[in-house]
Design a protein around this motif. Structure first.
Motif, PDB file in Angstrom:
ATOM      1  N   ALA A  95       0.833  -1.157  -0.106  1.00 26.21           N
ATOM      2  CA  ALA A  95      -0.025   0.031  -0.051  1.00 26.21           C
ATOM      3  C   ALA A  95       0.753   1.228  -0.080  1.00 26.21           C
ATOM      4  O   ALA A  95       0.368   2.297  -0.597  1.00 26.21           O
ATOM      5  CB  ALA A  95      -1.057  -0.104   1.198  1.00 26.21           C
ATOM      6  N   THR A  96       2.016   1.152   0.672  1.00 29.61           N
ATOM      7  CA  THR A  96       3.023   2.256   0.727  1.00 29.61           C
ATOM      8  C   THR A  96       4.315   2.021   0.206  1.00 29.61           C
ATOM      9  O   THR A  96       5.219   2.750   0.464  1.00 29.61           O
ATOM     10  CB  THR A  96       3.151   2.935   2.309  1.00 29.61           C
ATOM     11  OG1 THR A  96       3.672   1.465   2.831  1.00 29.61           O
ATOM     12  CG2 THR A  96       1.792   3.159   2.852  1.00 29.61           C
ATOM     13  N   ALA A  97       4.367   1.106  -0.740  1.00 34.54           N
ATOM     14  CA  ALA A  97       5.606   0.485  -1.163  1.00 34.54           C
ATOM     15  C   ALA A  97       5.756   1.387  -2.665  1.00 34.54           C
ATOM     16  O   ALA A  97       4.802   1.918  -3.283  1.00 34.54           O
ATOM     17  CB  ALA A  97       5.789  -0.892  -1.468  1.00 34.54           C
ATOM     18  N   THR A  98       7.060   1.513  -2.990  1.00 33.04           N
ATOM     19  CA  THR A  98       7.451   1.989  -4.218  1.00 33.04           C
ATOM     20  C   THR A  98       8.023   0.782  -4.978  1.00 33.04           C
ATOM     21  O   THR A  98       8.714   0.037  -4.794  1.00 33.04           O
ATOM     22  CB  THR A  98       8.351   3.058  -4.359  1.00 33.04           C
ATOM     23  OG1 THR A  98       9.544   2.847  -3.605  1.00 33.04           O
ATOM     24  CG2 THR A  98       7.693   4.199  -3.536  1.00 33.04           C
ATOM     25  N   ILE A  99       7.527   0.653  -6.465  1.00 32.61           N
ATOM     26  CA  ILE A  99       8.013  -0.420  -7.276  1.00 32.61           C
ATOM     27  C   ILE A  99       9.147   0.030  -8.485  1.00 32.61           C
ATOM     28  O   ILE A  99       8.463   1.172  -9.215  1.00 32.61           O
ATOM     29  CB  ILE A  99       6.992  -1.114  -7.869  1.00 32.61           C
ATOM     30  CG1 ILE A  99       6.304  -1.765  -6.745  1.00 32.61           C
ATOM     31  CG2 ILE A  99       7.530  -2.188  -8.771  1.00 32.61           C
ATOM     32  CD1 ILE A  99       4.954  -2.356  -7.214  1.00 32.61           C
ATOM     33  N   THR A 100      10.406   0.029  -8.614  1.00 26.98           N
ATOM     34  CA  THR A 100      11.041   0.474  -9.658  1.00 26.98           C
ATOM     35  C   THR A 100      11.544  -0.673 -10.269  1.00 26.98           C
ATOM     36  O   THR A 100      12.043  -1.460  -9.864  1.00 26.98           O
ATOM     37  CB  THR A 100      12.067   1.681  -9.099  1.00 26.98           C
ATOM     38  OG1 THR A 100      13.116   0.819  -7.866  1.00 26.98           O
ATOM     39  CG2 THR A 100      11.500   2.497  -8.413  1.00 26.98           C
ATOM     40  N   VAL A 101      12.149  -0.321 -11.754  1.00 25.88           N
ATOM     41  CA  VAL A 101      12.623  -1.271 -12.480  1.00 25.88           C
ATOM     42  C   VAL A 101      14.103  -0.654 -12.897  1.00 25.88           C
ATOM     43  O   VAL A 101      14.179   0.137 -13.409  1.00 25.88           O
ATOM     44  CB  VAL A 101      11.933  -1.491 -13.832  1.00 25.88           C
ATOM     45  CG1 VAL A 101      12.612  -2.386 -14.731  1.00 25.88           C
ATOM     46  CG2 VAL A 101      10.380  -1.854 -13.736  1.00 25.88           C
ATOM     47  N   ASP A 102      15.085  -1.602 -12.540  1.00 33.96           N
ATOM     48  CA  ASP A 102      16.559  -1.372 -12.809  1.00 33.96           C
ATOM     49  C   ASP A 102      16.765  -1.562 -14.281  1.00 33.96           C
ATOM     50  O   ASP A 102      17.482  -0.756 -15.049  1.00 33.96           O
ATOM     51  CB  ASP A 102      17.475  -2.305 -11.862  1.00 33.96           C
ATOM     52  CG  ASP A 102      17.440  -1.542 -10.331  1.00 33.96           C
ATOM     53  OD1 ASP A 102      16.813  -0.252 -10.223  1.00 33.96           O
ATOM     54  OD2 ASP A 102      17.922  -2.332  -9.588  1.00 33.96           O
ATOM     55  N   ASP A 103      16.660  -2.952 -14.697  1.00 29.55           N
ATOM     56  CA  ASP A 103      17.026  -3.083 -16.045  1.00 29.55           C
ATOM     57  C   ASP A 103      15.910  -4.111 -16.734  1.00 29.55           C
ATOM     58  O   ASP A 103      15.097  -4.154 -16.236  1.00 29.55           O
ATOM     59  CB  ASP A 103      18.367  -3.800 -16.049  1.00 29.55           C
ATOM     60  CG  ASP A 103      18.725  -4.974 -15.083  1.00 29.55           C
ATOM     61  OD1 ASP A 103      17.704  -5.559 -14.472  1.00 29.55           O
ATOM     62  OD2 ASP A 103      19.952  -4.940 -14.706  1.00 29.55           O
ATOM     63  N   ALA A 104      16.520  -5.076 -17.607  1.00 34.63           N
ATOM     64  CA  ALA A 104      15.504  -6.014 -18.274  1.00 34.63           C
ATOM     65  C   ALA A 104      14.897  -6.931 -17.128  1.00 34.63           C
ATOM     66  O   ALA A 104      13.842  -7.525 -17.402  1.00 34.63           O
ATOM     67  CB  ALA A 104      16.463  -6.725 -19.352  1.00 34.63           C
ATOM     68  N   CYS A 105      15.839  -7.400 -16.208  1.00 35.76           N
ATOM     69  CA  CYS A 105      15.328  -8.391 -15.409  1.00 35.76           C
ATOM     70  C   CYS A 105      15.055  -8.143 -14.026  1.00 35.76           C
ATOM     71  O   CYS A 105      14.743  -8.857 -13.152  1.00 35.76           O
ATOM     72  CB  CYS A 105      16.005  -9.916 -15.375  1.00 35.76           C
ATOM     73  SG  CYS A 105      16.239 -10.580 -17.046  1.00 35.76           S
ATOM     74  N   ASN A 106      15.694  -6.838 -13.453  1.00 34.99           N
ATOM     75  CA  ASN A 106      15.913  -6.378 -12.144  1.00 34.99           C
ATOM     76  C   ASN A 106      14.740  -5.631 -11.723  1.00 34.99           C
ATOM     77  O   ASN A 106      14.573  -4.928 -12.552  1.00 34.99           O
ATOM     78  CB  ASN A 106      17.293  -5.889 -11.910  1.00 34.99           C
ATOM     79  CG  ASN A 106      18.022  -7.110 -11.987  1.00 34.99           C
ATOM     80  OD1 ASN A 106      17.900  -8.174 -12.227  1.00 34.99           O
ATOM     81  ND2 ASN A 106      19.346  -6.741 -11.458  1.00 34.99           N
ATOM     82  N   PHE A 107      14.229  -5.537 -10.556  1.00 36.64           N
ATOM     83  CA  PHE A 107      13.518  -4.697 -10.219  1.00 36.64           C
ATOM     84  C   PHE A 107      13.475  -4.715  -8.456  1.00 36.64           C
ATOM     85  O   PHE A 107      13.884  -5.481  -7.947  1.00 36.64           O
ATOM     86  CB  PHE A 107      11.682  -4.720 -10.486  1.00 36.64           C
ATOM     87  CG  PHE A 107      11.184  -6.254 -10.059  1.00 36.64           C
ATOM     88  CD1 PHE A 107      10.426  -6.235  -8.703  1.00 36.64           C
ATOM     89  CD2 PHE A 107      11.640  -7.308 -10.892  1.00 36.64           C
ATOM     90  CE1 PHE A 107       9.849  -7.544  -8.523  1.00 36.64           C
ATOM     91  CE2 PHE A 107      11.091  -8.524 -10.227  1.00 36.64           C
ATOM     92  CZ  PHE A 107      10.280  -8.688  -9.067  1.00 36.64           C
ATOM     93  N   VAL A 108      13.170  -3.369  -7.915  1.00 38.36           N
ATOM     94  CA  VAL A 108      13.236  -3.118  -6.490  1.00 38.36           C
ATOM     95  C   VAL A 108      11.901  -2.778  -5.944  1.00 38.36           C
ATOM     96  O   VAL A 108      11.059  -1.849  -6.476  1.00 38.36           O
ATOM     97  CB  VAL A 108      14.310  -1.972  -6.479  1.00 38.36           C
ATOM     98  CG1 VAL A 108      14.455  -1.662  -4.809  1.00 38.36           C
ATOM     99  CG2 VAL A 108      15.655  -2.061  -7.070  1.00 38.36           C
ATOM    100  N   ILE A 109      11.945  -3.158  -4.774  1.00 42.00           N
ATOM    101  CA  ILE A 109      10.534  -2.694  -4.253  1.00 42.00           C
ATOM    102  C   ILE A 109      10.866  -2.283  -2.567  1.00 42.00           C
ATOM    103  O   ILE A 109      11.852  -3.022  -1.958  1.00 42.00           O
ATOM    104  CB  ILE A 109       9.521  -4.101  -3.906  1.00 42.00           C
ATOM    105  CG1 ILE A 109       9.091  -4.748  -5.146  1.00 42.00           C
ATOM    106  CG2 ILE A 109       8.292  -3.708  -3.201  1.00 42.00           C
ATOM    107  CD1 ILE A 109       8.369  -6.083  -5.148  1.00 42.00           C
ATOM    108  N   SER A 110      10.708  -1.318  -2.317  1.00 40.09           N
ATOM    109  CA  SER A 110      10.891  -0.446  -1.144  1.00 40.09           C
ATOM    110  C   SER A 110       9.733   0.200  -0.279  1.00 40.09           C
ATOM    111  O   SER A 110       8.707   0.709  -1.049  1.00 40.09           O
ATOM    112  CB  SER A 110      11.792   0.719  -1.501  1.00 40.09           C
ATOM    113  OG  SER A 110      12.316   1.262  -0.300  1.00 40.09           O
TER     114      SER A 110
END
Length: 643
Positions: A95-110
């Motif tokens: 609900a309060t998280a941010t989803i970002t994409v680094d490259d083709a296969c990597n992504f970050v949830i904070s």
């Protein structure tokens, strides 16, 4: 996933500069992407999404394969699928998280810096499946959180009250539930629409690049990129289609149900109208029969004078008929009492006196499975956690805030001081004394209502009057103002930021406390330290205070730095230790304070100070103070107990 290469196209004699090549290549690519992928994919089940993802652990082990489960807006992971029944390695609220994409296969949830997952999928297609599922779950969790916040404060305009005796309560709630479900599906469609728009734009850009591509070695890479983007577009389109299908099914099912409910309401209304009409006719018939019987008991002379048919009163005479009131009606009726009360002679004995309680009843000991209640609350604020009422103590937060004045005599003494530095010692001791009652009190006060007040008037015995008010509901905030006849004024605004960390609960009070003395016009300010409640899940609850306080005299520039040492199993110092130094505006030390926040505080006058050797922490030099004999400035009052 199998991809078409340039080899078959070249053997067929096509030239990439030809105008018909790009459409034919697109047909081949779209035909390929319409086939199902061969690689193992995460399995969606309703609102739950599961699958293997590589998670970054540390620089030694790097990425490790973990089993992730997305359900109800929470993303949890396990080492294996067998751990799902007993051990969760971590959970993050979307609900309060941010989803970002680094490259083709990597992504970050904070989640606001408290939790960060660096994840890696096996391919870009699988990564996009997770991104789509996470964004849908995040949007749904944010809507649910907003609805829960609004439902607690505001009146919902769509909720209709149920009138007793009219029924329809269950049907009304069913309609409201269906509307909320349909609204949620509409929001899902909106989110899917945004994703399709984004991926469609990316696919369009790739097709444009393919259209302007010349015969180079990059042709194969570009065609592969178009294929992957077309696959991503197909995945999002399938999610859009599934959401539309669910929406249509719900709409059709509830449409039939609403038609049946409406027809039942109409039939019930007709039956009620018929029943009411029959009751009215019966009432009129009984009223006529009563009047006829009353006239039949009249004298014979009256019967002859009234003539035939007078016993059957007509409807036209109903409005013209009057009745006289009873003459000399009694004002009251006496009934003999029970014989057992005749023995009572004194009037006071008729009303038994109620005895007030002299102590608060013991806290009920109910067995609670705290982990089942609080496992999904990790990382949330205290105001968002549904705490069992058994955790509360029977007072309001406003009353608990007024307990800071238990040692008000410290401010009375401070108001009489001639020296501002000595006055600082009493003010600093007062700031420590407010924590003396928290060592054994693990209960949480009740949250007051918005606008609720609590007044404490002790001018007769102590010379001060206190008033607290709850000025905000979300987040909870209170204002406190105290006026004393002995030369001081205290005010503070208090709000709380808290985090539940699983094993312990951290409470960070926000706001500033002001103390003003009339005689010297000295104005002091300070803040509160962090309170930590340990052993939330297992063990006996205990509370610790830790942090630093700076008491500042804004009139003279004097300052007192207090340090609350956190409890440590390996420390040789006394538990709950508090130390402080009173300095003037030039930084020269004049007094040293020491003690504990649950027992007493002492202060000593500094005669001389010097720098010590290199034995301080982090290579810093310790300061050695030569002081006079310590004087006790504050001691905790003995606890009040009743038998």
């Amino acid at each position: 996933m199998s991809f078409f290469t340039l080899a078959p196209v070249q053997t067929m004699g096509y030239n990439l500069h030809h105008s018909n090549v790009v459409p034919q290549i697109c047909v081949l690519i779209l035909g390929a992407v319409m086939s199902e992928p061969k690689t193992p994919t995460p399995t969606p089940a309703g609102d739950t999404y599961k699958g293997w993802v590589f998670k970054w652990t540390n620089y030694i082990k790097g990425y490790q394969r973990r089993w992730f489960v997305l359900s109800n807006g929470l993303l949890s992971y396990y080492r294996t699928q067998a751990e799902m029944g007993h051990t969760c390695r971590g959970t993050i609220n979307l609900a309060t998280a941010t989803i970002t994409v680094d490259d083709a296969c990597n992504f970050v949830i904070s989640n606001g810096g408290a939790q960060t997952y660096h994840l890696k999928a096996s391919c870009e297609v699988e990564r996009q499946r997770w991104i789509t599922a996470l964004e849908l779950a995040k949007a749904k969790a944010a809507r649910m959180q907003a609805e829960s916040d609004d439902s607690g404060d505001d009146f919902s305009p769509t909720s209709n009250p149920v009138v007793p005796g009219q029924g329809g309560g269950s049907q009304n709630s069913e309609v409201q539930s269906a509307l909320r479900t349909l609204g949620s599906k509409v929001e899902d469609l909106s989110t899917c629409n945004d994703l399709i728009s984004k991926h469609g734009s990316a696919l369009q850009r790739s097709l444009s690049e393919l259209d302007s591509l010349r015969l180079t070695g990059e042709a194969g890479d570009k065609i592969r990129q178009v294929t992957e983007r077309a696959t991503l577009f197909r995945i999002t389109s399938n999610a859009m289609i599934n959401a539309c299908r669910d929406f249509l099914t719900l709409a059709q099912a509830h449409s039939k149900r609403w038609q049946k409910a409406l027809q039942a309401e109409r039939e019930q209304r007709v039956r009620l109208e018929e029943t009411l009409e029959q009751l009215a006719k019966q009432h009129n018939h009984l009223e006529r029969a009563f009047r006829g019987a009353a006239q039949a008991n009249a004298t014979t002379d009256n019967k002859s004078s009234t003539g035939p048919g007078k016993g059957e009163a007509s409807d036209e005479d109903d409005d013209n008929e009057f009745f006289d009131a009873m003459e000399e009606a009694p004002e009251f009726i006496t009934v003999p009492a029970d014989p057992q009360f005749h023995k009572l002679e004194s009037p006071s004995e008729l009303v038994p006196l109620k005895k007030r309680r002299t102590r608060i009843p013991d806290k009920p000991n109910y067995s609670l499975n705290l982990w089942s209640i609080m496992k999904n609350c990790i990382g949330k604020e205290l105001s968002k956690i549904p705490m069992p009422v058994n955790f509360n103590e029977p007072i309001s937060m406003l009353q608990r805030l007024s307990e800071d004045l238990e040692y008000h005599e410290l401010l009375d003494k401070a108001a009489k001081c001639q020296s501002s530095l000595e006055q600082m010692c009493y003010v600093a001791a007062f700031s420590v004394s407010s924590y003396s009652t928290t060592v054994h009190r693990t209960g949480k006060p009740f949250n007051p209502l918005l606008g609720e007040t609590y007044e404490l008037d002790r001018r007769r015995e102590s010379g001060y009057r206190s008033l607290c008010e709850q000025v905000s509901h979300h987040p909870p905030a209170a204002a406190h103002h105290v006026i004393s006849d002995r030369g001081w004024t205290l005010r503070q605004e208090i709000t709380v930021a808290s985090k539940f960390r699983g094993k312990y609960l951290s409470i960070m009070p926000l706001g500033t406390i002001h103390a003003i003395f009339e005689k010297s016009n000295n104005h002091y300010t300070w803040k509160k330290v962090t309170t930590t409640v340990h052993n939330i899940i297992v063990g006996k609850l205990w509370i610790d205070q830790s942090g630093e306080i700076d008491v500042v005299n804004h009139t003279t520039g004097d300052r007192c730095h207090l340090k609350f040492a956190p409890y440590s199993y390996f420390s040789r110092d006394v538990a709950r230790k508090v130390t402080g130094v009173v300095m003037d505006k030039d930084g020269k030390a004049h007094y040293v304070l020491s003690g504990t926040w649950d027992e007493k505080m002492e202060f000593s006058r500094v005669m001389q100070s010097s720098r010590g050797g290199e034995n301080g922490t982090e290579g810093k030099q310790k300061t050695v103070y030569q002081t006079l004999k310590a004087r006790e400035v504050w001691r905790r009052n003995p606890a009040f107990t009743t038998q």
